[in-house]
Design a protein around this motif. Structure first.
Motif, PDB file in Angstrom:
ATOM      1  N   LYS A   4       1.051  -1.166   0.040  1.00 60.21           N
ATOM      2  CA  LYS A   4       0.077  -0.070  -0.057  1.00 60.21           C
ATOM      3  C   LYS A   4       0.895   1.319   0.101  1.00 60.21           C
ATOM      4  O   LYS A   4       0.739   2.128  -0.857  1.00 60.21           O
ATOM      5  N   LEU A   5       1.836   1.149   0.602  1.00 60.43           N
ATOM      6  CA  LEU A   5       2.802   2.471   0.948  1.00 60.43           C
ATOM      7  C   LEU A   5       3.719   2.684  -0.409  1.00 60.43           C
ATOM      8  O   LEU A   5       4.102   3.722  -0.811  1.00 60.43           O
ATOM      9  N   ARG A   6       3.947   1.515  -0.692  1.00 59.31           N
ATOM     10  CA  ARG A   6       4.836   1.609  -2.037  1.00 59.31           C
ATOM     11  C   ARG A   6       3.892   1.963  -2.883  1.00 59.31           C
ATOM     12  O   ARG A   6       4.490   3.000  -3.834  1.00 59.31           O
ATOM     13  N   GLU A   7       2.638   1.544  -3.311  1.00 54.50           N
ATOM     14  CA  GLU A   7       2.093   2.016  -4.278  1.00 54.50           C
ATOM     15  C   GLU A   7       1.693   3.525  -4.156  1.00 54.50           C
ATOM     16  O   GLU A   7       1.478   4.429  -5.079  1.00 54.50           O
ATOM     17  N   LEU A   8       1.368   3.878  -2.916  1.00 55.11           N
ATOM     18  CA  LEU A   8       1.036   5.417  -2.709  1.00 55.11           C
ATOM     19  C   LEU A   8       2.365   6.298  -3.196  1.00 55.11           C
ATOM     20  O   LEU A   8       2.131   7.053  -3.706  1.00 55.11           O
ATOM     21  N   ALA A   9       3.503   5.790  -2.784  1.00 62.68           N
ATOM     22  CA  ALA A   9       4.653   6.599  -3.304  1.00 62.68           C
ATOM     23  C   ALA A   9       4.791   6.771  -4.598  1.00 62.68           C
ATOM     24  O   ALA A   9       5.171   7.641  -5.282  1.00 62.68           O
ATOM     25  N   ILE A  10       4.757   5.546  -5.434  1.00 61.77           N
ATOM     26  CA  ILE A  10       4.844   5.372  -6.818  1.00 61.77           C
ATOM     27  C   ILE A  10       3.801   6.333  -7.440  1.00 61.77           C
ATOM     28  O   ILE A  10       3.904   6.902  -8.401  1.00 61.77           O
ATOM     29  N   LEU A  11       2.587   6.309  -7.177  1.00 54.59           N
ATOM     30  CA  LEU A  11       1.559   7.251  -7.538  1.00 54.59           C
ATOM     31  C   LEU A  11       1.872   8.576  -7.359  1.00 54.59           C
ATOM     32  O   LEU A  11       1.654   9.504  -8.489  1.00 54.59           O
ATOM     33  N   ARG A  12       2.220   9.048  -6.187  1.00 56.65           N
ATOM     34  CA  ARG A  12       2.682  10.357  -6.015  1.00 56.65           C
ATOM     35  C   ARG A  12       3.870  10.674  -6.957  1.00 56.65           C
ATOM     36  O   ARG A  12       3.827  11.853  -7.720  1.00 56.65           O
ATOM     37  N   VAL A  13       4.972  10.043  -7.137  1.00 55.85           N
ATOM     38  CA  VAL A  13       5.819  10.203  -8.193  1.00 55.85           C
ATOM     39  C   VAL A  13       5.389  10.439  -9.638  1.00 55.85           C
ATOM     40  O   VAL A  13       5.841  11.277 -10.397  1.00 55.85           O
ATOM     41  N   GLY A  14       4.562   9.554 -10.048  1.00 53.92           N
ATOM     42  CA  GLY A  14       3.914   9.779 -11.491  1.00 53.92           C
ATOM     43  C   GLY A  14       3.069  11.074 -11.407  1.00 53.92           C
ATOM     44  O   GLY A  14       3.228  11.839 -12.387  1.00 53.92           O
ATOM     45  N   ILE A  15       2.365  11.458 -10.398  1.00 48.09           N
ATOM     46  CA  ILE A  15       1.773  12.735 -10.363  1.00 48.09           C
ATOM     47  C   ILE A  15       2.642  14.037 -10.371  1.00 48.09           C
ATOM     48  O   ILE A  15       2.511  14.846 -11.377  1.00 48.09           O
ATOM     49  N   LEU A  16       3.851  14.127  -9.602  1.00 48.50           N
ATOM     50  CA  LEU A  16       4.690  14.941  -9.457  1.00 48.50           C
ATOM     51  C   LEU A  16       5.559  15.298 -10.995  1.00 48.50           C
ATOM     52  O   LEU A  16       5.832  16.118 -11.356  1.00 48.50           O
ATOM     53  N   ASN A  17       5.828  13.997 -11.587  1.00 48.63           N
ATOM     54  CA  ASN A  17       6.518  13.980 -12.869  1.00 48.63           C
ATOM     55  C   ASN A  17       5.580  14.200 -13.986  1.00 48.63           C
ATOM     56  O   ASN A  17       6.199  14.022 -15.044  1.00 48.63           O
ATOM     57  N   ARG A  18       4.384  14.332 -13.823  1.00 44.53           N
ATOM     58  CA  ARG A  18       3.382  14.303 -14.981  1.00 44.53           C
ATOM     59  C   ARG A  18       3.625  13.103 -15.755  1.00 44.53           C
ATOM     60  O   ARG A  18       3.317  13.253 -17.018  1.00 44.53           O
ATOM     61  N   ALA A  19       3.772  11.914 -15.289  1.00 40.48           N
ATOM     62  CA  ALA A  19       3.989  10.625 -16.039  1.00 40.48           C
ATOM     63  C   ALA A  19       2.639   9.917 -16.041  1.00 40.48           C
ATOM     64  O   ALA A  19       2.429   8.907 -15.243  1.00 40.48           O
ATOM     65  N   SER A  20       1.916   9.947 -16.768  1.00 41.41           N
ATOM     66  CA  SER A  20       0.588   9.562 -16.944  1.00 41.41           C
ATOM     67  C   SER A  20       0.528   7.931 -17.103  1.00 41.41           C
ATOM     68  O   SER A  20      -0.237   7.168 -16.566  1.00 41.41           O
ATOM     69  N   TYR A  21       1.546   7.228 -17.789  1.00 41.93           N
ATOM     70  CA  TYR A  21       1.555   6.205 -18.061  1.00 41.93           C
ATOM     71  C   TYR A  21       1.834   5.238 -16.801  1.00 41.93           C
ATOM     72  O   TYR A  21       1.266   4.319 -16.391  1.00 41.93           O
ATOM     73  N   GLU A  22       2.888   5.882 -16.049  1.00 39.80           N
ATOM     74  CA  GLU A  22       3.448   5.370 -14.727  1.00 39.80           C
ATOM     75  C   GLU A  22       1.883   5.437 -13.568  1.00 39.80           C
ATOM     76  O   GLU A  22       1.470   4.430 -13.127  1.00 39.80           O
ATOM     77  N   TYR A  23       1.547   6.563 -13.658  1.00 38.57           N
ATOM     78  CA  TYR A  23       0.461   6.763 -12.918  1.00 38.57           C
ATOM     79  C   TYR A  23      -0.772   5.731 -13.047  1.00 38.57           C
ATOM     80  O   TYR A  23      -1.396   4.966 -12.244  1.00 38.57           O
ATOM     81  N   GLN A  24      -1.277   5.616 -14.125  1.00 33.36           N
ATOM     82  CA  GLN A  24      -2.332   4.987 -14.951  1.00 33.36           C
ATOM     83  C   GLN A  24      -2.100   3.330 -14.524  1.00 33.36           C
ATOM     84  O   GLN A  24      -2.960   2.849 -14.239  1.00 33.36           O
ATOM     85  N   ALA A  25      -0.910   3.173 -14.819  1.00 35.09           N
ATOM     86  CA  ALA A  25      -0.504   1.657 -14.850  1.00 35.09           C
ATOM     87  C   ALA A  25      -0.589   1.277 -13.100  1.00 35.09           C
ATOM     88  O   ALA A  25      -0.820   0.073 -13.008  1.00 35.09           O
ATOM     89  N   HIS A  26      -0.492   2.152 -12.466  1.00 36.99           N
ATOM     90  CA  HIS A  26      -0.305   1.655 -11.020  1.00 36.99           C
ATOM     91  C   HIS A  26      -1.540   1.845 -10.165  1.00 36.99           C
ATOM     92  O   HIS A  26      -1.562   1.296  -8.954  1.00 36.99           O
ATOM     93  N   ILE A  27      -2.483   2.485 -10.728  1.00 36.29           N
ATOM     94  CA  ILE A  27      -3.610   2.635 -10.040  1.00 36.29           C
ATOM     95  C   ILE A  27      -4.557   1.369  -9.521  1.00 36.29           C
ATOM     96  O   ILE A  27      -4.867   1.100  -8.365  1.00 36.29           O
ATOM     97  N   PRO A  28      -4.534   0.240 -10.658  1.00 39.00           N
ATOM     98  CA  PRO A  28      -4.966  -1.047 -10.186  1.00 39.00           C
ATOM     99  C   PRO A  28      -4.245  -1.852  -8.964  1.00 39.00           C
ATOM    100  O   PRO A  28      -4.693  -2.429  -8.262  1.00 39.00           O
ATOM    101  N   PHE A  29      -2.900  -1.559  -9.081  1.00 36.60           N
ATOM    102  CA  PHE A  29      -1.872  -1.916  -8.104  1.00 36.60           C
ATOM    103  C   PHE A  29      -2.356  -1.476  -6.833  1.00 36.60           C
ATOM    104  O   PHE A  29      -2.474  -2.359  -5.632  1.00 36.60           O
ATOM    105  N   ALA A  30      -2.556  -0.233  -6.869  1.00 43.13           N
ATOM    106  CA  ALA A  30      -2.735   0.385  -5.615  1.00 43.13           C
ATOM    107  C   ALA A  30      -4.003   0.240  -4.996  1.00 43.13           C
ATOM    108  O   ALA A  30      -4.077  -0.076  -3.807  1.00 43.13           O
TER     109      ALA A  30
END
Length: 173
Positions: free
Chosen positions: A63-89
């Motif tokens: 849960k915390l791993r995915e929280l961090a990954i999603l936040r990084v995706g948002i900060l870097n405006r990396a939609s692929y990373e962000y969208q790919a990790h929503i199901p994992f989160a």
């Protein structure tokens, strides 16, 4: 559109062993990210090893791993990373409301003190690189040394991922 054409499996039989390993460790999927990484088999293999360790072999809770990954995706405006990790989160226990609140997490009441410490750390590691002592001390209240290393490696690795994705314009289809 990506800046380079994606490597297609059928055109590169010499990569079959590495592709099989990627499929085995990533649940059968050969993502566009790996189709780009395959231009350099040593980089693709090292990437796979690092990200498999982070996602599947660490003590840090998912849960915390995915929280961090999603936040990084948002900060870097990396939609692929962000969208790919929503199901994992979601699978790891983040709520849809939490995910939707990540852009303005400081104003949200949906995150506990441990999650807020992770988000502050991800913000400073990503935006500032140099993390203030008070941010790191807040993490120490919640994590042991191994978990701190794993969280730090996760945030650093997913900054790598998002920068790679965005530089080569690998975007969701």
């Amino acid at each position: 559109m990506a800046r380079l054409p994606y490597i297609e499996e059928q055109d590169h039989p010499e990569l079959s062993g590495l592709i099989a390993q990627i499929r085995a460790e990533r649940g059968g999927l050969l993502s566009d990210l790996y189709k780009m990484l395959l231009y350099s088999p040593p980089i693709a293999a090292g990437w796979l090893q690092l990200l498999t360790a982070i996602r599947q072999q660490c003590q840090l809770c998912g849960k915390l791993r995915e929280l961090a990954i999603l936040r990084v995706g948002i900060l870097n405006r990396a939609s692929y990373e962000y969208q790919a990790h929503i199901p994992f989160a979601l699978k790891e226990g983040l709520s849809q409301d939490q995910i939707e609140s990540l852009s303005n997490w400081r104003e949200s009441s949906l995150f506990d003190s441990r999650e807020r410490a992770v988000l502050a750390y991800a913000d400073d590691m990503t935006r500032e690189i140099h993390v203030p002592e008070e941010i790191f001390c807040a993490l120490r209240e919640h994590f042991n040394d191994q978990q701190l290393v794993e969280l730090t490696a996760t945030i650093a690795a997913y900054n790598l991922v998002s920068r790679f994705l965005e530089a080569l314009q690998i975007h969701p289809k």
